[in-house]
Motif scaffolding. Structure first.
Motif, PDB file in Angstrom:
ATOM      1  N   ARG A   1       0.985  -1.172   0.167  1.00  0.00           N
ATOM      2  CA  ARG A   1      -0.072  -0.031   0.017  1.00  0.00           C
ATOM      3  C   ARG A   1       1.005   1.090   0.142  1.00  0.00           C
ATOM      4  O   ARG A   1       1.275   1.519   1.085  1.00  0.00           O
ATOM      5  N   PRO A   2       1.084   1.896  -1.217  1.00  0.00           N
ATOM      6  CA  PRO A   2       2.056   3.022  -1.057  1.00  0.00           C
ATOM      7  C   PRO A   2       1.658   4.108  -0.086  1.00  0.00           C
ATOM      8  O   PRO A   2       2.557   4.761   0.280  1.00  0.00           O
ATOM      9  N   TRP A   3       0.365   4.406  -0.112  1.00  0.00           N
ATOM     10  CA  TRP A   3      -0.272   5.407   0.890  1.00  0.00           C
ATOM     11  C   TRP A   3       0.323   5.151   2.380  1.00  0.00           C
ATOM     12  O   TRP A   3       0.272   5.960   2.934  1.00  0.00           O
ATOM     13  N   PHE A   4       0.332   3.759   2.645  1.00  0.00           N
ATOM     14  CA  PHE A   4       0.618   3.365   3.993  1.00  0.00           C
ATOM     15  C   PHE A   4       2.304   3.627   4.438  1.00  0.00           C
ATOM     16  O   PHE A   4       2.393   4.285   5.168  1.00  0.00           O
ATOM     17  N   GLU A   5       3.209   3.833   3.261  1.00  0.00           N
ATOM     18  CA  GLU A   5       4.574   4.113   3.538  1.00  0.00           C
ATOM     19  C   GLU A   5       4.436   5.630   3.658  1.00  0.00           C
ATOM     20  O   GLU A   5       5.292   6.030   4.284  1.00  0.00           O
ATOM     21  N   LYS A   6       3.792   6.385   2.742  1.00  0.00           N
ATOM     22  CA  LYS A   6       3.554   7.677   2.805  1.00  0.00           C
ATOM     23  C   LYS A   6       3.182   8.310   4.144  1.00  0.00           C
ATOM     24  O   LYS A   6       3.865   9.358   4.960  1.00  0.00           O
ATOM     25  N   ALA A   7       2.201   7.569   5.017  1.00  0.00           N
ATOM     26  CA  ALA A   7       1.845   8.019   6.005  1.00  0.00           C
ATOM     27  C   ALA A   7       2.977   7.768   7.139  1.00  0.00           C
ATOM     28  O   ALA A   7       2.973   8.610   8.397  1.00  0.00           O
ATOM     29  N   ILE A   8       3.453   6.535   7.058  1.00  0.00           N
ATOM     30  CA  ILE A   8       4.651   6.398   7.948  1.00  0.00           C
ATOM     31  C   ILE A   8       5.693   7.198   8.057  1.00  0.00           C
ATOM     32  O   ILE A   8       6.278   7.644   9.144  1.00  0.00           O
ATOM     33  N   GLN A   9       6.087   7.675   6.706  1.00  0.00           N
ATOM     34  CA  GLN A   9       6.945   8.827   6.723  1.00  0.00           C
ATOM     35  C   GLN A   9       6.721  10.080   7.062  1.00  0.00           C
ATOM     36  O   GLN A   9       7.417  10.879   7.762  1.00  0.00           O
ATOM     37  N   ALA A  10       5.531  10.269   7.301  1.00  0.00           N
ATOM     38  CA  ALA A  10       4.772  11.479   7.543  1.00  0.00           C
ATOM     39  C   ALA A  10       4.750  11.679   8.978  1.00  0.00           C
ATOM     40  O   ALA A  10       4.677  12.745   9.701  1.00  0.00           O
ATOM     41  N   GLY A  11       5.106  10.315   9.739  1.00  0.00           N
ATOM     42  CA  GLY A  11       5.234  10.350  11.418  1.00  0.00           C
ATOM     43  C   GLY A  11       3.825  10.509  11.796  1.00  0.00           C
ATOM     44  O   GLY A  11       2.769  10.006  11.285  1.00  0.00           O
ATOM     45  N   GLY A  12       3.499  11.520  12.896  1.00  0.00           N
ATOM     46  CA  GLY A  12       2.182  11.766  13.335  1.00  0.00           C
ATOM     47  C   GLY A  12       1.272  12.882  12.592  1.00  0.00           C
ATOM     48  O   GLY A  12       0.292  13.032  12.995  1.00  0.00           O
ATOM     49  N   SER A  13       1.937  13.404  11.397  1.00  0.00           N
ATOM     50  CA  SER A  13       0.999  14.380  10.784  1.00  0.00           C
ATOM     51  C   SER A  13      -0.161  13.390   9.861  1.00  0.00           C
ATOM     52  O   SER A  13       0.129  12.422   9.255  1.00  0.00           O
ATOM     53  N   LYS A  14      -1.165  14.273   9.686  1.00  0.00           N
ATOM     54  CA  LYS A  14      -2.334  13.683   8.968  1.00  0.00           C
ATOM     55  C   LYS A  14      -2.104  14.105   7.520  1.00  0.00           C
ATOM     56  O   LYS A  14      -1.277  14.702   6.993  1.00  0.00           O
ATOM     57  N   SER A  15      -2.725  13.305   6.752  1.00  0.00           N
ATOM     58  CA  SER A  15      -2.625  13.320   5.141  1.00  0.00           C
ATOM     59  C   SER A  15      -3.940  12.729   4.512  1.00  0.00           C
ATOM     60  O   SER A  15      -4.386  11.834   5.291  1.00  0.00           O
ATOM     61  N   ILE A  16      -4.541  13.198   3.635  1.00  0.00           N
ATOM     62  CA  ILE A  16      -5.676  12.871   3.024  1.00  0.00           C
ATOM     63  C   ILE A  16      -5.161  12.433   1.579  1.00  0.00           C
ATOM     64  O   ILE A  16      -4.794  13.316   0.882  1.00  0.00           O
ATOM     65  N   GLU A  17      -5.725  11.028   1.258  1.00  0.00           N
ATOM     66  CA  GLU A  17      -5.114  10.457  -0.025  1.00  0.00           C
ATOM     67  C   GLU A  17      -6.534   9.929  -0.743  1.00  0.00           C
ATOM     68  O   GLU A  17      -7.692   9.664  -0.037  1.00  0.00           O
ATOM     69  N   LEU A  18      -6.683   9.494  -1.939  1.00  0.00           N
ATOM     70  CA  LEU A  18      -7.562   8.901  -2.791  1.00  0.00           C
ATOM     71  C   LEU A  18      -7.165   7.527  -2.701  1.00  0.00           C
ATOM     72  O   LEU A  18      -5.798   7.413  -3.417  1.00  0.00           O
ATOM     73  N   ILE A  19      -7.599   6.493  -1.950  1.00  0.00           N
ATOM     74  CA  ILE A  19      -7.184   5.294  -2.126  1.00  0.00           C
ATOM     75  C   ILE A  19      -8.364   4.467  -2.635  1.00  0.00           C
ATOM     76  O   ILE A  19      -9.471   4.516  -2.723  1.00  0.00           O
ATOM     77  N   ASP A  20      -8.014   2.865  -2.915  1.00  0.00           N
ATOM     78  CA  ASP A  20      -9.188   2.016  -3.453  1.00  0.00           C
ATOM     79  C   ASP A  20      -9.989   1.849  -2.132  1.00  0.00           C
ATOM     80  O   ASP A  20      -9.447   1.598  -1.177  1.00  0.00           O
ATOM     81  N   GLN A  21     -11.167   1.776  -2.299  1.00  0.00           N
ATOM     82  CA  GLN A  21     -12.058   1.384  -1.453  1.00  0.00           C
ATOM     83  C   GLN A  21     -12.054   0.081  -0.874  1.00  0.00           C
ATOM     84  O   GLN A  21     -11.878  -0.854  -1.714  1.00  0.00           O
TER      85      GLN A  21
END
Length: 593
Positions: free
Chosen positions: A148-168
């Motif tokens: 899940r590419p968005w999972f790696e992106k969220a981990i790299q962001a640490g505790g910061s929030k992020s909003i992404e379009l992902i597969d339902q």
């Protein structure tokens, strides 16, 4: 003198009056009023919609804030923090921890689904957990971040929030995208190590309900897009994956732009880096403007009627004399002397018309007299032509007498030659006609070849092949005989019975192709023959070939004419290309051009 010049500008005055006092004022009034009314409506509606858009976006941000608060509450629970601990525990405890977390997430999930994604390289420890293809929310396990590419992106962001379009998540017959609020679960007990991500999905359902709750003009499209990428987070059914404001739009008000067909009202959210856009058709905004246009049109029509009444009164001095002039022209007969009327003495354009008409009738009368003289001369020419035709007629009768004399005298060969010569002369003259049928042309060339065979003591043979339904096609007369003559003189005339000549007539699309081939043994120089066709050779040589080529091109154009090529066996092939003409009407089209 000045008065005379002034009166001759009557039509110009009328035209200038209509333009200055009717057309231009009406157009200016209508254009100005329409533009001002349209601009006022657009500004008022744009201002109201801009405020509505801003309030609507604030409501959407509150929804996102509520989701953020739920995320924080879930992250702060001890149960969620336990998932960052990768130490092995008994299966019973694993099941209890999984069930407790599922219950916690289910308590917060309604329209918005909350899920926890855990990076666990020993997925077999949680073999009982369903996959994301089955469940729409809950606890899910990943073995690698790359799944899940968005999972790696969220981990790299640490505790910061992020909003992404992902597969339902969950079962879906067709792949769908969902808005996901992502936030990594920080491990406060292990130096900030993070191995899980809390995800809120299906946020678009709540946002869409709020966006559709606003009363907007008909056919309005509402978009929630990412400011940075232009990705459509929430939009109408069938909308594109990305959306951006058109470059052709002009700024009407702050956060309001307009094009020739739509108004765009938008507002940016600094908290969540998204933009709420209303795309509104101008037709749905300008309904009242049409009523204003009708009032302006009625006013302009009344103004036009008043001016028209004045113009009718003014035009009487023009229309009545013109009608009288029209009646006068209908009574005119060629050769008849016209009676002059008082309107011809006017010093304006009407007087000029009458003067020109009288001058025209006088010239026509003169032309009638000249035509009468020309007809007399033409009759004299026709009589002279009839006298000139007596000579070929006498020649035909004489040859016919010789033919029968040869038959009765027991000399049939001489009789046949006389008959062929008579055919040759009759078709060659053709009573002055330039165009004859293919059948007549073949009779002509057949008579010529029969005479030549007797002259050359049967030293060659000839064959004529004609496709069906081509015998009545029209072509210029005597164009095959010169080519046959060249083949005999320069190819097969002295081959002692071995010479062969083929004449083939066929059609190809809308063209008539005539080929004249021989098996002559003499070498042929195609460059010299081409020089004859292009007028680069001695004008005293190749007159017959050049004459055929030029006659065809003068009548039908450069696309047609004569061409030569060598035969594979031996000898030469000459091809005449003509348009396929079956009737006089088709021939007339070439004559006209």
């Amino acid at each position: 003198m000045f008065k005379r010049m002034k009166s001759r500008r009557l039509i110009k005055k009328v035209v200038l009056f209509v333009i200055l006092f009717i057309l231009i004022p009406m157009l200016l009034i209508f254009w100005f009023a329409s533009n001002q009314a349209s601009l006022a409506i657009k500004q008022q509606v744009g201002k109201a919609l801009s405020e509505l858009n801003k309030q609507n976006h604030v409501t959407l941000d509150r929804i996102m804030d509520s989701i953020d608060q739920n995320i924080v509450k879930i992250l702060s629970s001890d149960l969620i923090q336990q998932w960052n601990d990768e130490s092995a525990i008994p299966e019973e405890q694993r099941v209890k921890k999984y069930m407790a977390t599922e219950k916690l997430l289910a308590n917060y999930s309604a329209k918005v689904k909350y899920s926890l994604f855990v990076l666990n390289r020993q997925q077999q420890d949680y073999y009982f957990a369903p996959l994301t293809d089955v469940s729409a929310s809950g606890v899910f396990f990943l073995q690698e971040m790359k799944e899940r590419p968005w999972f790696e992106k969220a981990i790299q962001a640490g505790g910061s929030k992020s909003i992404e379009l992902i597969d339902q998540l969950g079962f879906s017959p067709q792949p769908q995208k969902t808005i996901a609020y992502l936030r990594a679960v920080s491990d406060l007990t292990n130096r900030g190590k993070t191995s899980s991500v809390l995800v809120a999905t299906e946020i678009e359902n709540v946002l869409r309900d709020e966006m559709n709750a606003i009363a907007l003009p008909d056919q309005t499209k509402v978009y929630l897009v990412d400011v940075g990428t232009g990705t459509v987070m929430v939009g109408p059914q069938g909308s594109e994956a990305t959306f951006s404001l058109p470059d052709s739009g002009k700024q009407l008000l702050p956060n309001v732009s307009i094009t020739s067909s739509h108004m765009y009202v938008y507002h940016d959210s600094p908290s969540y880096a998204n933009r709420l856009v209303y795309e509104i058709p101008l037709n749905s905004l300008l309904g009242s403007h049409n009523d204003v246009q009708e009032i302006i049109q009625i006013t302009a029509l009344c103004y036009f009627i008043v001016i028209l009444a004045f113009l009718l009164y003014f035009a009487k001095s023009i229309l009545r004399p013109m009608a009288k002039l029209a009646a006068l022209t209908r009574t005119y007969e060629p050769g008849k002397q016209m009676k002059r009327v008082k309107e011809g003495d006017r010093q304006d354009e009407i007087g000029s018309f009458y003067s020109s008409f009288y001058l025209m009738t006088e010239r026509l009368n003169q032309l009638v007299k000249e035509k009468y003289v020309m007809e007399i001369k033409q009759k004299e020419s026709e009589l002279a032509l009839m006298h000139s035709q007596i000579t070929p007629h006498l020649l035909y009768n004489t040859l016919d007498s010789i033919y029968w004399y040869g038959i009765r005298g027991g000399v049939p060969e001489v009789a046949d030659m006389v008959r062929d010569l008579s055919t040759l002369l009759r078709i060659g003259l053709s009573r002055g006609k330039e165009m004859i049928t293919v059948r007549e042309e073949l009779e002509h060339v057949n008579a010529y070849l029969q005479l030549q065979r007797k002259r050359y003591n049967q030293s060659f043979h000839f064959h004529i092949v004609l496709e069906d339904e081509l015998d009545e096609c029209l072509l210029p007369k005597v164009i095959i005989q010169p080519l046959a003559e060249n083949s005999i003189l320069h190819g097969i005339g002295k081959m002692d019975g071995e010479g062969e000549l083929w004449i083939r007539i066929r059609k190809k699309a809308d063209q008539l192709l005539i080929s004249v081939e021989d098996n002559g043994f003499r070498p042929v120089d195609l460059e010299k023959i081409q020089a004859l066709l292009t007028d680069k050779a001695d004008p005293d040589k190749g007159f017959g070939v050049r004459n055929v080529h030029k006659r065809i091109q003068f009548r039908f154009g450069n696309a047609y004419g004569l061409s030569y090529s060598l035969r594979e066996e031996r000898g030469l092939n000459a091809v005449i290309c003509l348009p396929l003409i079956r009737s006089a009407s088709e021939l007339a089209s070439y004559t006209e051009t």
